[in-house]
Design a protein around this motif. Structure first.
Motif, mmCIF file in Angstrom:
data_model
loop_
_atom_site.group_PDB
_atom_site.id
_atom_site.type_symbol
_atom_site.label_atom_id
_atom_site.label_comp_id
_atom_site.label_asym_id
_atom_site.label_seq_id
_atom_site.Cartn_x
_atom_site.Cartn_y
_atom_site.Cartn_z
ATOM 1 N N MET A 1 40.559 49.621 41.833
ATOM 2 C CA MET A 1 39.820 48.534 41.791
ATOM 3 C C MET A 1 40.167 47.580 40.711
ATOM 4 O O MET A 1 39.911 45.811 41.904
ATOM 5 N N ARG A 2 40.692 46.955 40.179
ATOM 6 C CA ARG A 2 40.870 46.088 39.239
ATOM 7 C C ARG A 2 42.014 45.279 40.123
ATOM 8 O O ARG A 2 42.913 43.751 40.659
ATOM 9 N N GLU A 3 43.073 46.366 40.192
ATOM 10 C CA GLU A 3 44.621 45.514 41.286
ATOM 11 C C GLU A 3 44.421 45.495 42.219
ATOM 12 O O GLU A 3 45.027 44.414 42.885
ATOM 13 N N GLU A 4 43.194 46.188 42.875
ATOM 14 C CA GLU A 4 43.163 44.946 44.760
ATOM 15 C C GLU A 4 42.869 43.748 44.901
ATOM 16 O O GLU A 4 43.276 43.201 44.777
ATOM 17 N N LEU A 5 41.924 43.561 43.058
ATOM 18 C CA LEU A 5 41.405 42.364 43.511
ATOM 19 C C LEU A 5 41.881 41.678 43.223
ATOM 20 O O LEU A 5 42.501 40.377 43.659
ATOM 21 N N GLU A 6 43.409 41.600 41.582
ATOM 22 C CA GLU A 6 43.873 40.907 41.971
ATOM 23 C C GLU A 6 45.169 40.837 42.474
ATOM 24 O O GLU A 6 46.023 39.481 42.835
ATOM 25 N N SER A 7 45.066 41.770 43.986
ATOM 26 C CA SER A 7 46.467 41.541 44.843
ATOM 27 C C SER A 7 45.426 40.642 46.419
ATOM 28 O O SER A 7 46.299 40.398 47.270
ATOM 29 N N THR A 8 44.039 40.864 45.430
ATOM 30 C CA THR A 8 43.401 39.795 46.620
ATOM 31 C C THR A 8 43.131 37.968 46.323
ATOM 32 O O THR A 8 41.575 38.105 46.707
#
Length: 460
Positions: free
Chosen positions: A379-386
């Motif tokens: 979840m955090r990785e996808e947020l940071e990549s968007t």
């Protein structure tokens, strides 16, 4: 004919899923309907004895004996009722009529010394018995079986809401990245919706109504025999004693608007759960949720690595089937040609099936919820990549500061582009704003842009 087991059942409800539907047997089986009919006939007989107008007298011991006819109603009793209907028994030829068979069953169980055969089913039509019997089963089936399962699902959602209220997660609107939320807040939304749906079901189940007004709803036979008796008042008291609301104006048929309200309320809860199933399936697909593997379980017959979201899929399928049946039932039972046609009789026998598909779905949904675990890293990785999702915050703060073209500026820099957090910082560095506002803008991050989602999750 040899005895049939679950593997010979023509319906999965009594075959593959029999272990799930077992709690509904006391409310949805043929034996349950027979027992409810016996209860109505016995209690009506006792009510007649309580009228000053009738010569019928039943003492306390005889009342206990009669009530035991339904309180202790077992498989042998059910078999006798069926024999009276299909083959005949003793002096009684086969009735080919299920309610008449119940009448004769009660006759056969009259206590010694009580000459009351002519008072059983006095002035009644079969629908007087059936409409009450069905409601005596539908209400408890909903309140004692379905609602507790729905509450168990809601409790699990509330636990998710409280445990993960501050776990940031990318939201998607129209399937595209949108303003972040938290996993707990999203579960709180479903818990809140389901809570309202449960309340609506309970209200509908508490408002079931019954009639006892004879062949055309006019109390004609009752009035002909005892014109001095206030039969509508007698009917109202009798129905109330059974725990039901009284329906004073009917044809031979209770209009069944009350049953339709129950079906519609249950269908509403099912729609909430189906929406949940679809979302949980997508969260699993996106790896936002991991699933605990069950030892020895096979996910795919050819791909050994798979852990499929089968419980949510099974729940979705059964909810869809249940809602189809509930819609059909609600539409059908509220219509009857003129004062009576019999087509609803066979249809009402499928109420239990509709509830059974609900019950399977609720249990499968619970099983799915028990297996999933939020994957915080993904979840955090996808947020940071968007990072483009903070564009909303940037343009809103700029609007606050009086920038008329704030939306257009951010749109030009982000829409349809692959944006990095450095691109945002570069754009912010070039803005005509005070340093305090610039620092405020730079402090906005994808993982921190969740508003008061944690507080909302705690409120459920």
């Amino acid at each position: 004919m040899t005895d049939r087991g679950p593997l010979d059942a023509v319906s999965p409800l009594d075959g593959r899923y029999a272990r799930y539907t077992e709690p509904l047997v006391p409310y949805a089986s043929e034996r349950a309907l027979m027992r409810a009919r016996v209860r109505v006939e016995v209690e009506y007989l006792l009510a007649l004895a309580d009228l000053d107008a009738t010569p019928l007298t039943i003492d306390a011991a005889q009342r206990d004996h009669l009530r035991n006819c339904y309180e202790a109603f077992d498989e042998e009793d059910a078999a006798l009722v069926k024999q009276l209907e299909t083959e005949g028994y003793g002096e009684y030829a086969a009735t080919n009529h299920d309610v008449k068979a119940v009448e004769y069953f009660v006759r056969l169980h009259l206590p010694d010394g009580l000459d009351a055969a002519n008072w059983i089913h006095f002035g009644l039509t079969s629908e007087d018995v059936n409409n009450l019997a069905h409601r005596l089963l539908v209400g408890p089936a909903v309140e004692d079986v379905l609602v507790p399962e729905l509450r168990a699902v809601r409790d699990r959602l509330v636990a998710f809401a409280h445990d993960y209220g501050d776990l940031p997660m990318l939201a998607r609107t129209h399937g595209q990245p949108a303003t972040p939320t938290t996993f707990g807040k999203e579960m709180a939304v479903y818990a809140s919706r389901l809570g309202r749906a449960i309340a609506r079901i309970e209200a509908a189940a508490d408002d079931l109504s019954g009639k006892l007004a004879g062949a055309s709803g006019t109390y004609a036979a009752h009035h002909a025999a005892y014109p001095e008796v206030d039969w509508p008042a007698v009917s109202e008291a009798f129905v109330a004693d059974l725990g039901l609301e009284h329906e004073p104006l009917t044809t031979q048929v209770n209009p069944c608007d009350d049953l339709e309200a129950v079906f519609d309320a249950v269908r509403g809860a099912n729609n909430v759960l189906r929406d949940l199933d679809l979302d949980m399936w997508l969260y699993v697909s996106d790896r936002y949720l991991g699933q605990e593997a069950v030892e020895g379980e096979t996910g795919s017959s050819t791909m050994p690595h798979k852990v499929n979201p089968i419980d949510f899929e099974n729940s979705e399928g059964n909810l869809t089937k249940a809602n189809s049946d509930l819609t059909f039932l609600g539409d059908y039972v509220t219509t009857s040609r003129l004062q009576r046609d019999l087509s609803d009789s066979t249809v009402k026998r499928n109420i239990g099936s509709a509830f059974a598909y609900c019950l399977i779905a609720y249990q499968k949904c619970q099983s799915g919820l028990d297996k999933v675990v939020p994957n915080e890293r993904v979840m955090r990785e996808e947020l940071e990549s968007t990072p483009e999702i903070v564009g909303e915050a940037v343009q809103t703060i700029l609007r606050r500061e009086g920038h008329d073209d704030a939306y257009e500026q951010v749109k030009k820099a982000t829409r349809g582009k692959s944006v990095t957090i450095e691109d945002f910082r570069e754009m912010i560095a070039g803005l005509d704003v005070s340093e305090s506002v610039r620092e405020e803008l730079l402090a906005v991050t994808p993982t921190g842009y969740t508003g008061v989602a944690d507080e909302l999750a705690d409120d459920v």
